[in-house]
Design a protein around this motif. Sequence first.
Motif, PDB file in Angstrom:
ATOM      1  N   GLY A 184      37.884  39.709  39.187  1.00 45.66           N
ATOM      2  CA  GLY A 184      37.813  40.436  40.455  1.00 45.66           C
ATOM      3  C   GLY A 184      38.477  39.650  41.572  1.00 45.66           C
ATOM      4  N   GLY A 185      38.267  38.342  41.590  1.00 47.24           N
ATOM      5  CA  GLY A 185      38.880  37.494  42.603  1.00 47.24           C
ATOM      6  C   GLY A 185      40.392  37.456  42.490  1.00 47.24           C
ATOM      7  N   PHE A 186      40.895  37.357  41.249  1.00 48.44           N
ATOM      8  CA  PHE A 186      42.343  37.362  41.017  1.00 48.44           C
ATOM      9  C   PHE A 186      42.973  38.650  41.553  1.00 48.44           C
ATOM     10  CE2 PHE A 186      41.728  34.398  37.201  1.00 48.44           C
ATOM     11  CZ  PHE A 186      42.195  33.298  37.902  1.00 48.44           C
ATOM     12  N   LEU A 187      42.360  39.781  41.210  1.00 50.65           N
ATOM     13  CA  LEU A 187      42.907  41.078  41.608  1.00 50.65           C
ATOM     14  C   LEU A 187      42.892  41.250  43.131  1.00 50.65           C
ATOM     15  CD1 LEU A 187      41.321  43.359  38.839  1.00 50.65           C
ATOM     16  CD2 LEU A 187      43.701  42.568  39.005  1.00 50.65           C
ATOM     17  N   LEU A 188      41.783  40.856  43.758  1.00 46.69           N
ATOM     18  CA  LEU A 188      41.694  40.964  45.216  1.00 46.69           C
ATOM     19  C   LEU A 188      42.704  40.046  45.906  1.00 46.69           C
ATOM     20  CD1 LEU A 188      37.835  41.201  45.848  1.00 46.69           C
ATOM     21  CD2 LEU A 188      39.563  42.904  46.476  1.00 46.69           C
ATOM     22  N   THR A 189      42.933  38.875  45.321  1.00 46.59           N
ATOM     23  CA  THR A 189      43.915  37.943  45.884  1.00 46.59           C
ATOM     24  C   THR A 189      45.313  38.529  45.817  1.00 46.59           C
ATOM     25  OG1 THR A 189      42.552  36.035  45.252  1.00 46.59           O
ATOM     26  CG2 THR A 189      44.872  35.615  45.698  1.00 46.59           C
ATOM     27  N   ILE A 190      45.616  39.176  44.686  1.00 42.07           N
ATOM     28  CA  ILE A 190      46.939  39.807  44.525  1.00 42.07           C
ATOM     29  C   ILE A 190      47.096  40.982  45.490  1.00 42.07           C
ATOM     30  CG2 ILE A 190      48.390  41.138  42.939  1.00 42.07           C
ATOM     31  CD1 ILE A 190      47.157  39.425  40.662  1.00 42.07           C
ATOM     32  N   PHE A 191      46.088  41.846  45.548  1.00 45.55           N
ATOM     33  CA  PHE A 191      46.167  43.048  46.393  1.00 45.55           C
ATOM     34  C   PHE A 191      46.205  42.718  47.886  1.00 45.55           C
ATOM     35  CE2 PHE A 191      43.926  45.524  42.788  1.00 45.55           C
ATOM     36  CZ  PHE A 191      45.157  45.770  42.188  1.00 45.55           C
ATOM     37  N   THR A 192      45.627  41.579  48.273  1.00 45.44           N
ATOM     38  CA  THR A 192      45.631  41.195  49.700  1.00 45.44           C
ATOM     39  C   THR A 192      46.762  40.215  50.010  1.00 45.44           C
ATOM     40  OG1 THR A 192      44.075  39.378  49.298  1.00 45.44           O
ATOM     41  CG2 THR A 192      43.140  41.527  49.896  1.00 45.44           C
ATOM     42  N   LEU A 193      47.688  40.062  49.053  1.00 48.21           N
ATOM     43  CA  LEU A 193      48.839  39.159  49.230  1.00 48.21           C
ATOM     44  C   LEU A 193      48.403  37.727  49.538  1.00 48.21           C
ATOM     45  CD1 LEU A 193      51.156  41.533  51.326  1.00 48.21           C
ATOM     46  CD2 LEU A 193      51.065  41.208  48.836  1.00 48.21           C
ATOM     47  N   GLY A 194      47.325  37.304  48.899  1.00 54.12           N
ATOM     48  CA  GLY A 194      46.865  35.925  49.023  1.00 54.12           C
ATOM     49  C   GLY A 194      45.812  35.689  50.089  1.00 54.12           C
ATOM     50  N   ILE A 195      45.567  36.670  50.945  1.00 56.10           N
ATOM     51  CA  ILE A 195      44.614  36.481  52.044  1.00 56.10           C
ATOM     52  C   ILE A 195      43.197  36.205  51.524  1.00 56.10           C
ATOM     53  CG2 ILE A 195      43.461  37.629  53.994  1.00 56.10           C
ATOM     54  CD1 ILE A 195      46.118  39.059  54.529  1.00 56.10           C
ATOM     55  N   TYR A 196      42.855  36.802  50.383  1.00 57.86           N
ATOM     56  CA  TYR A 196      41.503  36.651  49.843  1.00 57.86           C
ATOM     57  C   TYR A 196      41.282  35.287  49.171  1.00 57.86           C
ATOM     58  CZ  TYR A 196      37.168  37.858  47.402  1.00 57.86           C
ATOM     59  OH  TYR A 196      35.875  37.883  46.948  1.00 57.86           O
ATOM     60  N   THR A 197      42.323  34.450  49.066  1.00 60.51           N
ATOM     61  CA  THR A 197      42.231  33.168  48.357  1.00 60.51           C
ATOM     62  C   THR A 197      41.056  32.320  48.817  1.00 60.51           C
ATOM     63  OG1 THR A 197      44.634  33.127  48.032  1.00 60.51           O
ATOM     64  CG2 THR A 197      43.459  31.035  47.785  1.00 60.51           C
ATOM     65  N   SER A 198      40.834  32.235  50.120  1.00 64.59           N
ATOM     66  CA  SER A 198      39.745  31.398  50.651  1.00 64.59           C
ATOM     67  C   SER A 198      38.382  31.906  50.189  1.00 64.59           C
ATOM     68  CB  SER A 198      39.793  31.374  52.181  1.00 64.59           C
ATOM     69  OG  SER A 198      40.994  30.791  52.631  1.00 64.59           O
ATOM     70  N   TRP A 199      38.166  33.201  50.223  1.00 60.85           N
ATOM     71  CA  TRP A 199      36.890  33.779  49.779  1.00 60.85           C
ATOM     72  C   TRP A 199      36.725  33.589  48.268  1.00 60.85           C
ATOM     73  CZ3 TRP A 199      39.577  35.579  53.920  1.00 60.85           C
ATOM     74  CH2 TRP A 199      38.848  35.826  55.100  1.00 60.85           C
ATOM     75  N   PHE A 200      37.811  33.737  47.543  1.00 59.92           N
ATOM     76  CA  PHE A 200      37.789  33.567  46.085  1.00 59.92           C
ATOM     77  C   PHE A 200      37.431  32.124  45.732  1.00 59.92           C
ATOM     78  CE2 PHE A 200      40.606  33.602  42.046  1.00 59.92           C
ATOM     79  CZ  PHE A 200      39.490  33.803  41.251  1.00 59.92           C
ATOM     80  N   THR A 201      38.051  31.163  46.414  1.00 62.40           N
ATOM     81  CA  THR A 201      37.782  29.748  46.173  1.00 62.40           C
ATOM     82  C   THR A 201      36.322  29.419  46.420  1.00 62.40           C
ATOM     83  OG1 THR A 201      40.043  29.166  46.843  1.00 62.40           O
ATOM     84  CG2 THR A 201      38.408  27.395  46.860  1.00 62.40           C
ATOM     85  N   VAL A 202      35.793  29.907  47.529  1.00 58.56           N
ATOM     86  CA  VAL A 202      34.392  29.642  47.885  1.00 58.56           C
ATOM     87  C   VAL A 202      33.451  30.307  46.881  1.00 58.56           C
ATOM     88  CG1 VAL A 202      32.586  30.192  49.574  1.00 58.56           C
ATOM     89  CG2 VAL A 202      34.775  29.252  50.335  1.00 58.56           C
ATOM     90  N   ASP A 203      33.784  31.513  46.469  1.00 59.21           N
ATOM     91  CA  ASP A 203      32.943  32.259  45.532  1.00 59.21           C
ATOM     92  C   ASP A 203      32.801  31.518  44.200  1.00 59.21           C
ATOM     93  OD1 ASP A 203      31.318  34.462  45.098  1.00 59.21           O
ATOM     94  OD2 ASP A 203      32.902  35.597  44.095  1.00 59.21           O
ATOM     95  N   ILE A 204      33.916  31.000  43.680  1.00 56.43           N
ATOM     96  CA  ILE A 204      33.883  30.280  42.401  1.00 56.43           C
ATOM     97  C   ILE A 204      33.147  28.953  42.544  1.00 56.43           C
ATOM     98  CG2 ILE A 204      35.278  29.209  40.596  1.00 56.43           C
ATOM     99  CD1 ILE A 204      35.256  32.325  40.674  1.00 56.43           C
ATOM    100  N   ARG A 205      33.419  28.238  43.641  1.00 51.83           N
ATOM    101  CA  ARG A 205      32.719  26.968  43.870  1.00 51.83           C
ATOM    102  C   ARG A 205      31.214  27.204  43.993  1.00 51.83           C
ATOM    103  NH1 ARG A 205      33.799  21.660  45.760  1.00 51.83           N
ATOM    104  NH2 ARG A 205      36.014  22.137  45.520  1.00 51.83           N
ATOM    105  N   LYS A 206      30.849  28.238  44.719  1.00 51.31           N
ATOM    106  CA  LYS A 206      29.422  28.566  44.899  1.00 51.31           C
ATOM    107  C   LYS A 206      28.774  28.869  43.541  1.00 51.31           C
ATOM    108  CE  LYS A 206      28.443  31.206  48.418  1.00 51.31           C
ATOM    109  NZ  LYS A 206      27.640  30.380  49.348  1.00 51.31           N
ATOM    110  N   TYR A 207      29.482  29.604  42.694  1.00 48.97           N
ATOM    111  CA  TYR A 207      28.926  29.960  41.383  1.00 48.97           C
ATOM    112  C   TYR A 207      28.695  28.712  40.530  1.00 48.97           C
ATOM    113  CZ  TYR A 207      28.152  32.185  36.911  1.00 48.97           C
ATOM    114  OH  TYR A 207      27.575  32.577  35.716  1.00 48.97           O
TER     115      TYR A 207
END
Length: 323
Positions: free
Chosen positions: A155-178
């Motif tokens: 889900g994080g990969f897809l959102l990062t692609i669809f937002t042209l990389g903008i979601y990268t910070s949220w994706f990074t935090v989400d994985i670290r948090k998990y």
Amino acid sequence: MEVIPNLNPEKKQFNYFGKGSEFAIIYFKNILLTIFTLGIYYPWAKVEILKYYYQSTELDNSRFSFTGTGKEVFKGFVKVYAILIFLFIFLTYTIQSKSQTLVVVGFSLFYLFVLLVIPFAIHGAARYRASRSAWKGIHFKYLGNRMELFWKCLGGFLLTIFTLGIYTSWFTVDIRKYIISHLRFGNLSFDFKGKGETLFWINLKFILLLYPTLGIYTLWYQKNLWNFYAKNTEITQNGRKIDFNFTMKAGDVFELYAVNFLLIVFTLGIATPWVIMRTFKFIFRFLYIEEGLDTESIQQVSYDDYDDASGDDFLDFLDFDFI
């Protein structure tokens, strides 16, 4: 006998005792042996370096230890490279076929495989590294679920692609948090309370200010990044939350980078082992755990004897650090 917890323990300071002269022997010996064995010695070199890093790190007058073995890492090494060799053979075949369609399919399957296997590699690496990391004989343990992490990453990969990389910070935090929230150390649990929007602004300011400041803002960016990751990590002991803290300033980052740069340049890279040791010492000098942690009452709850280092090896191949 029941352990009476210390209700007002002091701050816990990390110390690093690695020496450049000691590490240089390990570092250059491993490079030579890895070259002479055509890469076969790499797993044993990796374990020797990890053991040195761990045993040089001290908290509360006790050193950490890494209990992994070269044999374990070698088994994972063989698995990973057997799969990669097969994939490269397949890619070579598609290229030699001179079929544009087959080439596109081949490369698409290769990158899709890498993309899909990364979550499993992160899970395996976290579980292996945790099970082989110990302090006072107590081992860490990773309790994450492989498929749960897979879907979170996808889900994080897809959102990062669809937002042209903008979601990268949220994706990074989400994985670290998990990962951090599923770590245990005896009867201690961990959590990461950082927010994606905070990391986004840290990264955005760096992009906006890098060129106008001729790169000088890098010092503040690195300081902000380390502060973000350290200060948002917390430990829970008996229901009490205890924070990490990191007190490095931009001037300290400048001192670290400037001296390291001069050492590397004027020795033509020979000072690399000393630079690595100096960096560890520098960082640990500013990292500590706030008041509240009672190390005497930490007890091993359960032990996960996980010896599959394949995930760790695959992340090495990608030069990807999940921590």
